[in-house]
Design a protein around this motif. Structure first.
Motif, short mmCIF file in Angstrom:
data_model
loop_
_atom_site.label_atom_id
_atom_site.label_comp_id
_atom_site.label_asym_id
_atom_site.label_seq_id
_atom_site.Cartn_x
_atom_site.Cartn_y
_atom_site.Cartn_z
N GLU A 109 0.62 11.67 4.95
CA GLU A 109 0.39 10.58 5.92
C GLU A 109 -1.02 10.00 5.76
O GLU A 109 -1.21 8.78 5.76
N LEU A 110 -1.99 10.89 5.63
CA LEU A 110 -3.37 10.43 5.44
C LEU A 110 -3.52 9.68 4.12
O LEU A 110 -4.22 8.66 4.04
N GLU A 111 -2.85 10.16 3.10
CA GLU A 111 -2.90 9.49 1.80
C GLU A 111 -2.28 8.10 1.89
O GLU A 111 -2.81 7.13 1.33
N ALA A 112 -1.18 7.99 2.63
CA ALA A 112 -0.55 6.68 2.81
C ALA A 112 -1.47 5.73 3.58
O ALA A 112 -1.57 4.55 3.28
N GLU A 113 -2.18 6.27 4.58
CA GLU A 113 -3.06 5.44 5.40
C GLU A 113 -4.32 5.02 4.65
O GLU A 113 -4.76 3.89 4.76
N TYR A 114 -4.90 5.93 3.89
CA TYR A 114 -6.19 5.66 3.25
C TYR A 114 -6.10 5.54 1.73
O TYR A 114 -7.13 5.39 1.06
N GLU B 257 -5.12 3.22 -0.45
CA GLU B 257 -5.67 2.03 -1.11
C GLU B 257 -7.19 2.05 -1.10
O GLU B 257 -7.84 1.69 -2.08
N TYR B 258 -7.76 2.47 0.01
CA TYR B 258 -9.22 2.60 0.09
C TYR B 258 -9.73 3.61 -0.93
O TYR B 258 -10.72 3.39 -1.62
N LYS C 182 1.18 15.99 6.72
CA LYS C 182 -0.03 15.37 7.26
C LYS C 182 -0.91 14.82 6.13
O LYS C 182 -1.46 13.71 6.23
N TYR D 12 -7.05 17.77 2.27
CA TYR D 12 -6.74 18.00 3.68
C TYR D 12 -7.17 19.41 4.09
O TYR D 12 -7.78 19.59 5.14
#
Length: 197
Positions: free
Chosen positions: A34-39, A41-42, A31, A13
């Motif tokens: 949050e980004l880790e949670a959102e992305y 799996e990808y 933040k 980040y």
């Protein structure tokens, strides 16, 4: 990109194009999480791929559009996707090594359909092109598709002889090989056509 390069979520980040100057450490961590949670799996999937190249969202859209074009073409979908006729044997991505004259040839047939009732073998080759299909015959000549199908027809004959030779009623001369190219445009409008050679 930072995560894929091995940075932990907070380091990635900080190294990103996001503005992090003057922000509290707790806010940065929140933040990054949050980004880790959102992305996440990808990222895990991308890291597990190794040296293979994942395709983009644009590629995904294009592949779905090409697949839809094949599905919507009655003959193409039957030749490439159907497998319900009890008189037929269906093979996909069939790798073979077989003699052609005095040399051994290795090839992979996209699709081979053996119709035992009609005594026909269908060699189906899938081609994608960025050129309009109205000019496909020029591409076929330029890239030797007709030669390739001839070799695949020989592979099908070899398969038939090896598979059915135990049957005393088997006669290769009663069989016919049908050579087919299913071509689909890799650019819009993703037209699909079937060419019988």
């Amino acid at each position: 990109e930072g995560r894929l390069a091995g940075l932990d979520p907070l380091e990635a980040y900080r190294a990103s194009t996001y503005k992090t100057d003057g922000k509290k450490e707790a806010d940065l961590k929140k933040k990054a999480d949050e980004l880790e949670a959102e992305y996440g799996e990808y990222i895990k999937e991308s890291l597990s791929i190794g040296d293979r190249t994942p395709y983009s969202a644009d590629d995904d859209y294009k592949l779905h559009a090409m697949h839809s074009a094949i599905l919507n073409h009655k003959a193409a979908s039957r030749l490439l996707l159907a497998d319900g006729d009890p008189n037929c044997n269906y093979f996909n991505h069939m790798s073979m090594v077989f003699p052609l004259g005095t040399i051994k040839v290795k090839g992979q047939l996209d699709r081979l359909i053996i119709d035992e009732k009609e005594k026909k073998a269908y060699v189906v080759d899938l081609k994608t092109t960025s050129s309009p299909l109205s000019n496909f015959h020029w591409s076929a000549k330029k890239y030797g598709y007709y030669n390739q199908l001839f070799i695949y027809a020989e592979a099908a004959m070899h398969y038939l002889k090896n598979t059915y030779s135990f049957d005393p009623d088997f006669n290769i001369k009663e069989w016919s090989i049908v050579q087919i190219i299913v071509a689909v445009e890799s650019v819009a409008p993703h037209e699909c056509r079937v060419f019988s050679i």
